[in-house]
Design a protein around this motif. Structure first.
Motif, PDB file in Angstrom:
ATOM      1  N   UNK A 117     -35.371  66.397 118.463  1.00 48.52           N
ATOM      2  CA  UNK A 117     -34.148  65.667 118.161  1.00 48.52           C
ATOM      3  C   UNK A 117     -34.367  64.971 116.871  1.00 48.52           C
ATOM      4  N   UNK A 118     -33.184  64.412 116.359  1.00 52.82           N
ATOM      5  CA  UNK A 118     -33.145  64.010 115.189  1.00 52.82           C
ATOM      6  C   UNK A 118     -33.101  62.330 115.634  1.00 52.82           C
ATOM      7  N   UNK A 123     -28.602  66.466 120.160  1.00 55.07           N
ATOM      8  CA  UNK A 123     -29.826  66.443 119.271  1.00 55.07           C
ATOM      9  C   UNK A 123     -30.073  65.152 118.455  1.00 55.07           C
ATOM     10  N   UNK A 124     -29.466  63.917 119.204  1.00 57.34           N
ATOM     11  CA  UNK A 124     -29.893  62.788 118.445  1.00 57.34           C
ATOM     12  C   UNK A 124     -30.707  61.657 119.320  1.00 57.34           C
ATOM     13  N   UNK A 125     -31.626  61.007 119.162  1.00 62.04           N
ATOM     14  CA  UNK A 125     -32.165  60.250 119.724  1.00 62.04           C
ATOM     15  C   UNK A 125     -32.343  58.655 119.236  1.00 62.04           C
ATOM     16  N   UNK A 126     -32.510  57.561 119.758  1.00 64.61           N
ATOM     17  CA  UNK A 126     -32.429  56.310 119.487  1.00 64.61           C
ATOM     18  C   UNK A 126     -33.353  55.692 120.189  1.00 64.61           C
ATOM     19  N   UNK A 127     -34.539  54.939 119.616  1.00 66.34           N
ATOM     20  CA  UNK A 127     -35.266  53.952 120.208  1.00 66.34           C
ATOM     21  C   UNK A 127     -35.697  52.742 119.559  1.00 66.34           C
ATOM     22  N   UNK A 128     -34.726  51.820 119.884  1.00 67.29           N
ATOM     23  CA  UNK A 128     -34.893  50.408 119.232  1.00 67.29           C
ATOM     24  C   UNK A 128     -34.993  49.327 119.713  1.00 67.29           C
ATOM     25  N   UNK A 129     -35.262  48.400 118.986  1.00 69.73           N
ATOM     26  CA  UNK A 129     -35.505  46.869 119.613  1.00 69.73           C
ATOM     27  C   UNK A 129     -34.340  46.016 119.583  1.00 69.73           C
ATOM     28  N   UNK A 153     -30.927  59.169 109.875  1.00 68.63           N
ATOM     29  CA  UNK A 153     -32.041  59.831 110.719  1.00 68.63           C
ATOM     30  C   UNK A 153     -33.278  60.506 110.238  1.00 68.63           C
ATOM     31  N   UNK A 154     -34.101  60.885 110.764  1.00 71.27           N
ATOM     32  CA  UNK A 154     -35.236  61.367 110.121  1.00 71.27           C
ATOM     33  C   UNK A 154     -34.847  62.955 110.369  1.00 71.27           C
ATOM     34  N   UNK A 155     -35.483  63.534 109.157  1.00 70.49           N
ATOM     35  CA  UNK A 155     -35.185  65.032 109.029  1.00 70.49           C
ATOM     36  C   UNK A 155     -36.588  65.516 109.643  1.00 70.49           C
ATOM     37  N   UNK A 156     -36.430  66.278 110.981  1.00 73.05           N
ATOM     38  CA  UNK A 156     -37.374  66.726 111.769  1.00 73.05           C
ATOM     39  C   UNK A 156     -37.190  68.135 111.896  1.00 73.05           C
ATOM     40  N   UNK A 157     -38.153  68.730 112.700  1.00 74.98           N
ATOM     41  CA  UNK A 157     -38.011  70.321 113.046  1.00 74.98           C
ATOM     42  C   UNK A 157     -36.866  70.445 113.823  1.00 74.98           C
ATOM     43  N   UNK A 158     -36.106  71.762 113.528  1.00 76.16           N
ATOM     44  CA  UNK A 158     -34.880  72.008 114.315  1.00 76.16           C
ATOM     45  C   UNK A 158     -34.808  72.010 115.825  1.00 76.16           C
TER      46      UNK A 158
END
Length: 672
Positions: free
Chosen positions: A602-603, A579-585, A594-599
């Motif tokens: 993904x975080x 449930x974790x996602x990363x998209x970085x330069x 991490x962002x608090x988003x809907x359950x």
């Protein structure tokens, strides 16, 4: 005088060095090894930073056959000089090439080596004699003798007789004097010598050697007290000299015993106070018993009010207060001096071959518990690939004993992220390496990985460097540290020790950012920042081949008291772990933010930008960073000694949306 064994290959004396591609010394007696170092040393080549050039010098004894033979096969020597006491046997060791044997009792070996290595054409300026009762003085004498391409005799018992022998040798070689290192009467010794004798104390000899390498920015600290007494059998200081000479490094003593008692930090500061250095790189030779490390109570447990908080070791030149790291530091620690001698030979002489492979191997989250760290690790894999590094990555159930046996020997860089038990000898472990390993760097990102058998096993079997921890490390902080370390090498061209300091400063800046943003868990991040250490050469380069990044990384410049940070638009491939996602330069950083988003979603890990710049001297030792952005979006740490400022920026400082390229500007001012 020692007689050479019958049937030996005896050549005419070489010009100031044994004629050998490899020197093999039986045992670890310092009275045997130190004269051998001096007899093996040639003048450093023009333009080299070395104080002297030695062939690989390997210490060997029974039980060390497997790993010694493996290194000899890689070195492929045509001429080997074997040095040992009478009757010492190499029958159980397969030695390639022609072998010249020099056998003599230790008290006679210096003269035998001098006859084999030196002739009048060598133009040795002196013949050195060291007191056989003082290893620290003899070590300094050996450093001087090797730097002078001069012979060294060890006086064991009858000092006048040894000095007389040295005088005869000096006249044969055309040397101007005999230099005795120890305590003695110059007039009486000159009478015994029949010529000029100069007496130096051990401290004077050490100073004289350091004067020879006055421009050195690399310091080696050793603990002579480990050569004898309670620190035996490691005796690592006995094997330190080839590294000191090959690096052209200054030398200082630390640890217990006469002349010791100082810490590595105190030794460096004291030598710098005499005008030497400054030392940007420091290598510590010895385990934590011979060269004591700092200690600290677990800061997280202390904050929680634990009655008996755990006490951790902390690396040298790391402060409990979390001050910015400002030196490239490494430690050479091994099971014994035999392992150390092979390790130093690998470091100095390069033993890679085409079968080793040059890519990176990532093994992450074999326990399937550290998904946040795994997400960061997946971006590290992409970062390596973006810089042209061939990388193979495996996660969770993909990691099996069979996979490790197959893949571990085939890479120049191995990044392990997970529980330390997975690579040790525990009953529930994945397999420790049982076969020879390439001279790779092994990054063991997990808890207490340097307090286990792993680093010793890896060094014994061929590793060039091991990076690990002395404390518990949460996966996000640990994986972020590993990513910052590799970024520093990929994008900053930093050495292993410099990259370690850079990654440490990244976590220290993260601590400051967390404090500014009101995060209560900053102590865990600080503990991770203080945990990591390098066992290896701090001046080593990136161990794998890399090229210019295909996608440009984050960059920074400083001019007119302003830091300009260039944020590129292109990103690395999206990394997903549970449930974790990363998209970085490229060149960006990640932490446990991490962002608090809907359950059900993904975080998304928050993107961080970490840059380091040199600050002008006129801004003092406590420069302040200012910007038009919210103060909670950036933080920094500063190292006054190097003038390096490490700046960390939260993505919230980006223009609204934060998707495209951006330029961020920060002012630098002098503290009021």
């Amino acid at each position: 005088m020692a007689a050479l064994a019958a049937g030996l290959l005896i050549a005419s004396p070489a010009a100031a060095a044994l004629d050998a591609d490899v020197v093999l010394i039986y045992g670890s007696s310092w009275k045997r090894t130190l004269p051998a170092y001096a007899a093996s040393a040639k003048p450093a080549s023009k333009g080299s930073g070395a104080a002297a050039t030695l062939p690989p010098v390997l210490l060997w004894t029974g039980g060390e056959e497997r790993w010694t033979e493996e290194l000899l096969q890689r070195l492929k020597p045509k001429k080997v000089v074997w040095i040992g006491p009478p009757g010492s046997s190499s029958a159980s060791l397969k030695i390639p090439g022609k072998v010249q044997r020099i056998e003599a009792p230790d008290e006679e070996l210096g003269a035998a080596l001098a006859k084999a290595a030196f002739g009048p054409a060598s133009k040795a300026p002196a013949v050195y004699v060291a007191d056989g009762t003082d290893f620290s003085a003899a070590l300094a004498a050996a450093a001087l003798a090797a730097a002078d391409s001069a012979p060294l005799l060890i006086a064991s018992g009858d000092l006048p007789a040894t000095v007389r022998e040295a005088g005869e040798l000096a006249r044969h070689l055309g040397a101007k004097e005999v230099v005795f290192v120890g305590t003695g009467d110059e007039t009486r010794l000159a009478s015994a010598s029949g010529g000029r004798v100069r007496v130096l104390s051990g401290d004077d000899a050490l100073k004289a050697y350091n004067d020879r390498v006055a421009s050195a920015r690399h310091l080696v600290v050793a603990a002579p007290s480990d050569a004898e007494g309670p620190f035996s059998p490691p005796r690592l200081s006995v094997g330190a000299l080839p590294y000191v000479l090959g690096k052209g490094a200054a030398l200082a003593y630390v640890g217990a015993g006469p002349g010791g008692g100082r810490s590595p930090e105190q030794a460096a500061t004291a030598l710098e106070a005499t005008g030497k250095g400054p030392f940007d790189a420091v290598t510590i030779v010895g385990d934590h018993i011979a060269v004591p490390m700092g200690q600290m109570e677990d800061i997280d447990q202390v904050a929680k009010g634990a009655d008996s908080p755990r006490v951790h070791k902390i690396p040298s030149f790391v402060t409990r207060q979390g001050l910015a790291a400002d030196r490239a530091v490494g430690r050479l620690a091994a099971l014994d001096v035999f392992d150390l001698s092979r390790w130093i030979a690998r470091i100095l002489h390069g033993v890679s071959d085409k079968t080793d492979g040059n890519g990176a191997l990532i093994l992450a989250n074999a326990d399937r518990k550290f998904v946040l760290g795994e997400a960061i690790s997946r971006t590290t894999s992409s970062e390596l690939a973006n810089s042209g590094v061939k990388v193979e990555s495996y996660y969770r159930e993909e990691i099996t004993p069979e996979l490790i046996r197959k893949e571990l020997p085939g890479h120049g860089l191995v990044l392990w992220e997970g529980h330390p038990r997975d690579l040790t000898l525990d009953d529930d472990a994945l397999p420790a390496p049982e076969s020879p390993l390439p001279p790779a760097t092994y990054f063991l990102q997990g808890c207490y990985t340097l307090d286990r058998s792993d680093p010793y096993l890896l060094v014994e079997r061929g590793a060039n460097a091991v990076i690990g921890t002395y404390m518990a490390v949460y996966s996000a902080s640990g994986s972020g540290f590993a990513r910052a370390y590799l970024n520093a090498q990929l994008h900053g061209g930093e050495t292993a020790g410099e990259a370690l300091a850079s990654a440490r400063n990244y976590l220290l800046a993260t601590v400051e950012l967390k404090k500014r943003r009101g995060h209560a868990d900053w102590r865990k991040t600080l503990r991770a920042a203080l945990s990591f250490d390098l066992w290896g050469d701090p001046t080593a380069k990136l161990p794998v081949q890399a090229s210019q990044p295909r996608k440009a990384p984050v960059r920074a410049t400083v001019a007119n008291h302003q830091i300009t940070v260039q944020i590129p638009a292109e990103r690395l491939p999206t990394a997903v772990a549970s449930d974790y996602m990363a998209e970085i330069r490229p060149g960006a950083q990640l932490s446990a933010l991490y962002d608090n988003v809907d359950a059900d979603a993904s975080r998304r890990l928050v993107e961080l930008f970490f840059v380091e710049v040199e600050v002008p001297k006129e801004l003092g030792d406590d420069p302040q960073v200012t910007a038009a952005y919210d103060p909670s979006t950036y933080a920094w740490v500063f190292a006054p000694r190097t003038r390096k400022l490490s700046l960390l920026i939260h993505e919230a400082a980006l223009p609204r949306g934060g998707k495209g390229a951006a330029t961020l500007r920060f002012g630098l001012t002098k503290a009021e």
